[in-house]
Design a protein around this motif. Structure first.
Motif, PDB file in Angstrom:
ATOM      1  N   CYS A  10       0.850  -1.201   0.000  1.00 44.79           N
ATOM      2  CA  CYS A  10       0.000   0.000   0.000  1.00 44.79           C
ATOM      3  C   CYS A  10       0.878   1.240   0.000  1.00 44.79           C
ATOM      4  O   CYS A  10       2.086   1.167   0.243  1.00 44.79           O
ATOM      5  CB  CYS A  10      -0.948  -0.003   1.199  1.00 44.79           C
ATOM      6  N   HIS A  11       0.256   2.359  -0.313  1.00 45.60           N
ATOM      7  CA  HIS A  11       0.990   3.629  -0.415  1.00 45.60           C
ATOM      8  C   HIS A  11       0.331   4.654   0.506  1.00 45.60           C
ATOM      9  O   HIS A  11      -0.208   5.661   0.040  1.00 45.60           O
ATOM     10  CB  HIS A  11       0.963   4.145  -1.853  1.00 45.60           C
ATOM     11  N   VAL A  12       0.347   4.380   1.813  1.00 47.71           N
ATOM     12  CA  VAL A  12      -0.387   5.265   2.721  1.00 47.71           C
ATOM     13  C   VAL A  12       0.306   6.602   2.988  1.00 47.71           C
ATOM     14  O   VAL A  12      -0.232   7.431   3.715  1.00 47.71           O
ATOM     15  CB  VAL A  12      -0.737   4.573   4.059  1.00 47.71           C
ATOM     16  N   TRP A  13       1.483   6.805   2.374  1.00 46.20           N
ATOM     17  CA  TRP A  13       2.113   8.134   2.439  1.00 46.20           C
ATOM     18  C   TRP A  13       1.420   9.107   1.474  1.00 46.20           C
ATOM     19  O   TRP A  13       1.640  10.299   1.527  1.00 46.20           O
ATOM     20  CB  TRP A  13       3.613   8.053   2.093  1.00 46.20           C
ATOM     21  N   MET A  36       1.015  -3.703   7.490  1.00 46.55           N
ATOM     22  CA  MET A  36       1.003  -3.131   6.146  1.00 46.55           C
ATOM     23  C   MET A  36       2.426  -2.928   5.654  1.00 46.55           C
ATOM     24  O   MET A  36       3.258  -2.395   6.391  1.00 46.55           O
ATOM     25  CB  MET A  36       0.296  -1.765   6.162  1.00 46.55           C
ATOM     26  N   VAL A  37       2.697  -3.332   4.421  1.00 40.75           N
ATOM     27  CA  VAL A  37       3.973  -3.009   3.792  1.00 40.75           C
ATOM     28  C   VAL A  37       3.741  -1.737   2.983  1.00 40.75           C
ATOM     29  O   VAL A  37       2.892  -1.700   2.084  1.00 40.75           O
ATOM     30  CB  VAL A  37       4.483  -4.163   2.909  1.00 40.75           C
ATOM     31  N   VAL A  38       4.471  -0.686   3.363  1.00 40.36           N
ATOM     32  CA  VAL A  38       4.286   0.639   2.775  1.00 40.36           C
ATOM     33  C   VAL A  38       5.376   0.836   1.720  1.00 40.36           C
ATOM     34  O   VAL A  38       6.565   0.819   2.042  1.00 40.36           O
ATOM     35  CB  VAL A  38       4.377   1.731   3.857  1.00 40.36           C
ATOM     36  N   VAL A  39       4.956   1.006   0.480  1.00 38.35           N
ATOM     37  CA  VAL A  39       5.868   0.903  -0.652  1.00 38.35           C
ATOM     38  C   VAL A  39       6.204   2.273  -1.239  1.00 38.35           C
ATOM     39  O   VAL A  39       5.299   3.059  -1.552  1.00 38.35           O
ATOM     40  CB  VAL A  39       5.247  -0.018  -1.732  1.00 38.35           C
ATOM     41  N   GLY A  58       3.366  -1.989  13.229  1.00 37.22           N
ATOM     42  CA  GLY A  58       2.813  -2.864  12.191  1.00 37.22           C
ATOM     43  C   GLY A  58       3.043  -2.391  10.767  1.00 37.22           C
ATOM     44  O   GLY A  58       2.637  -3.062   9.825  1.00 37.22           O
ATOM     45  N   LEU A  59       3.688  -1.232  10.599  1.00 39.83           N
ATOM     46  CA  LEU A  59       3.989  -0.753   9.245  1.00 39.83           C
ATOM     47  C   LEU A  59       5.468  -0.993   8.940  1.00 39.83           C
ATOM     48  O   LEU A  59       6.315  -0.829   9.821  1.00 39.83           O
ATOM     49  CB  LEU A  59       3.663   0.741   9.108  1.00 39.83           C
ATOM     50  N   HIS A  60       5.745  -1.372   7.680  1.00 43.42           N
ATOM     51  CA  HIS A  60       7.115  -1.654   7.262  1.00 43.42           C
ATOM     52  C   HIS A  60       7.348  -1.017   5.902  1.00 43.42           C
ATOM     53  O   HIS A  60       6.529  -1.188   4.999  1.00 43.42           O
ATOM     54  CB  HIS A  60       7.347  -3.165   7.189  1.00 43.42           C
ATOM     55  N   GLY A  61       8.467  -0.311   5.759  1.00 45.51           N
ATOM     56  CA  GLY A  61       8.694   0.466   4.541  1.00 45.51           C
ATOM     57  C   GLY A  61       9.632  -0.206   3.545  1.00 45.51           C
ATOM     58  O   GLY A  61      10.422  -1.090   3.900  1.00 45.51           O
ATOM     59  N   THR A  62       9.516   0.222   2.293  1.00 43.64           N
ATOM     60  CA  THR A  62      10.414  -0.243   1.228  1.00 43.64           C
ATOM     61  C   THR A  62      10.936   0.978   0.455  1.00 43.64           C
ATOM     62  O   THR A  62      10.418   2.083   0.623  1.00 43.64           O
ATOM     63  CB  THR A  62       9.699  -1.160   0.210  1.00 43.64           C
ATOM     64  N   ALA A  63      11.929   0.744  -0.402  1.00 47.57           N
ATOM     65  CA  ALA A  63      12.482   1.846  -1.194  1.00 47.57           C
ATOM     66  C   ALA A  63      12.727   1.394  -2.629  1.00 47.57           C
ATOM     67  O   ALA A  63      13.282   0.315  -2.865  1.00 47.57           O
ATOM     68  CB  ALA A  63      13.787   2.332  -0.571  1.00 47.57           C
ATOM     69  N   GLY A  64      12.311   2.238  -3.568  1.00 48.09           N
ATOM     70  CA  GLY A  64      12.527   1.913  -4.971  1.00 48.09           C
ATOM     71  C   GLY A  64      11.946   2.990  -5.868  1.00 48.09           C
ATOM     72  O   GLY A  64      11.348   3.958  -5.382  1.00 48.09           O
ATOM     73  N   ILE A  65      12.130   2.792  -7.167  1.00 40.68           N
ATOM     74  CA  ILE A  65      11.622   3.753  -8.158  1.00 40.68           C
ATOM     75  C   ILE A  65      10.635   3.047  -9.083  1.00 40.68           C
ATOM     76  O   ILE A  65      10.977   2.073  -9.770  1.00 40.68           O
ATOM     77  CB  ILE A  65      12.790   4.381  -8.940  1.00 40.68           C
ATOM     78  N   ASP A  89      15.790  -1.475   8.507  1.00 41.00           N
ATOM     79  CA  ASP A  89      14.330  -1.345   8.595  1.00 41.00           C
ATOM     80  C   ASP A  89      13.659  -1.313   7.222  1.00 41.00           C
ATOM     81  O   ASP A  89      12.429  -1.268   7.139  1.00 41.00           O
ATOM     82  CB  ASP A  89      13.944  -0.091   9.402  1.00 41.00           C
ATOM     83  N   CYS A  90      14.431  -1.370   6.151  1.00 34.96           N
ATOM     84  CA  CYS A  90      13.846  -1.391   4.800  1.00 34.96           C
ATOM     85  C   CYS A  90      13.615  -2.850   4.405  1.00 34.96           C
ATOM     86  O   CYS A  90      14.566  -3.618   4.271  1.00 34.96           O
ATOM     87  CB  CYS A  90      14.772  -0.704   3.805  1.00 34.96           C
ATOM     88  N   VAL A  91      12.349  -3.241   4.232  1.00 36.36           N
ATOM     89  CA  VAL A  91      12.045  -4.670   4.084  1.00 36.36           C
ATOM     90  C   VAL A  91      11.963  -5.140   2.632  1.00 36.36           C
ATOM     91  O   VAL A  91      11.800  -6.333   2.379  1.00 36.36           O
ATOM     92  CB  VAL A  91      10.741  -5.052   4.829  1.00 36.36           C
ATOM     93  N   GLY A  92      12.088  -4.210   1.666  1.00 36.92           N
ATOM     94  CA  GLY A  92      11.997  -4.639   0.274  1.00 36.92           C
ATOM     95  C   GLY A  92      12.583  -3.612  -0.686  1.00 36.92           C
ATOM     96  O   GLY A  92      12.718  -2.431  -0.349  1.00 36.92           O
ATOM     97  N   VAL A  93      12.913  -4.101  -1.895  1.00 42.25           N
ATOM     98  CA  VAL A  93      13.475  -3.256  -2.950  1.00 42.25           C
ATOM     99  C   VAL A  93      12.379  -3.034  -3.990  1.00 42.25           C
ATOM    100  O   VAL A  93      11.954  -3.957  -4.678  1.00 42.25           O
ATOM    101  CB  VAL A  93      14.703  -3.939  -3.587  1.00 42.25           C
TER     102      VAL A  93
END
Ligand SMILES: [Zn+2]
Ligand SMILES: [Zn+2]
Length: 261
Positions: A10-13, A36-39, A58-65, A89-93
């Motif tokens: 999800c993109h809750v930002w 929630m995984v926040v992408v 419960g929220l976990h962030g990722t980083a990418g383009i 703390d970054c759980v995904g690319v």
């Protein structure tokens, strides 16, 4: 509905949530969506994802383009995303991938960005989050060109013919609100056939609200609707599917299991 649901994407930002973000997160938890995984989709929103995740249980962030933003993929952006992805703390690319449907960024830029993210994910041994629209063959070719990479086909909209290729590549498959739409028979068949140990559910909020919220702003609480729908398709209980998809998310993203918290 018991709790224990993980919204894997999800993109809750997003600024669509600026006025009521706390309420949105509360409604999610009330609906049983505990995680929630926040992408992130570019440098700025990747930073925002990680900041939000640092503040919220419960929220976990990722980083990418995102492929739509692949034109922003220059040396500076690359360095920033790499640094963010290295953080514990970054759980995904991602999200990264290919979008030949909208093609908002030139194909060359999307291909180069996707390749780079795949390599980074493999190097860091973090899951890559793949967006793919009307780009099945190219997506598969690049994934197969990076053996050993782990990850997820997010908002999987393809059918039972394409599914086995991604399963064979070892990727997780995440179903979104699209699976609940009338006219999604092929996608529903893929949701029936997906191996249980690779299955995830997501909202992709604020986009693509599932039935019965279709046309509205999507929010993580609605992940419960998609979960229930997929559980019915597969002939299992929603509780069972919540547990399985949350365990899958824990394994994929390296999260503490929900029961253990
Ligand atoms: Zn996407
Ligand atoms: Zn997304």
């Amino acid at each position: 509905m018991s709790g224990g649901i993980t919204d894997s994407h999800c993109h809750v930002w997003w600024d669509q949530f600026d006025d009521d973000r706390d309420l949105v997160l509360q409604r999610a938890r009330d609906a049983g969506v505990e995680r929630m995984v926040v992408v992130g989709t570019d440098v700025e929103t990747s930073v925002a994802s990680l900041e939000l995740a640092a503040r919220e249980e419960g929220l976990h962030g990722t980083a990418g383009i995102h492929p739509h933003d692949a034109a922003k993929f220059d040396d500076r952006a690359r360095r920033s995303i790499e640094e963010l992805c290295q953080r514990a703390d970054c759980v995904g690319v991602g999200e990264t991938g290919l979008d030949w449907f909208k093609e908002w960024a030139p194909r060359d830029a999307q291909l180069a960005s996707f390749r780079w993210h795949l390599e980074l994910a493999r190097t860091l041994d973090k899951p890559v989050i793949i967006h793919s629209r009307e780009a099945h063959e190219d997506t598969l070719e690049l994934v197969q060109g990076c053996p050993g990479v782990r990850g997820v086909m997010h908002c999987f909209v393809m059918g039972p013919e394409e599914l086995p290729h991604y399963v064979d590549a070892g990727l997780h498959i995440s179903f979104s609100g699209i699976v609940t739409f009338k006219g999604s028979a092929e996608n529903q068949e893929a949701a029936r056939r997906c191996p249980e140990e690779l299955l995830l559910v997501e909202t992709d909020a604020p986009f693509l609200a599932p039935t019965p919220h279709r046309g509205k702003r999507n929010e993580p609480a609605f992940c419960a609707d998609t979960l229930r729908f997929v559980a019915e398709l597969r002939g299992v209980s929603a509780e069972h599917l919540a547990r399985v998809t949350s365990e899958n998310a824990s394994r994929l993203f390296g999260l503490t299991p929900l029961e253990a918290r």
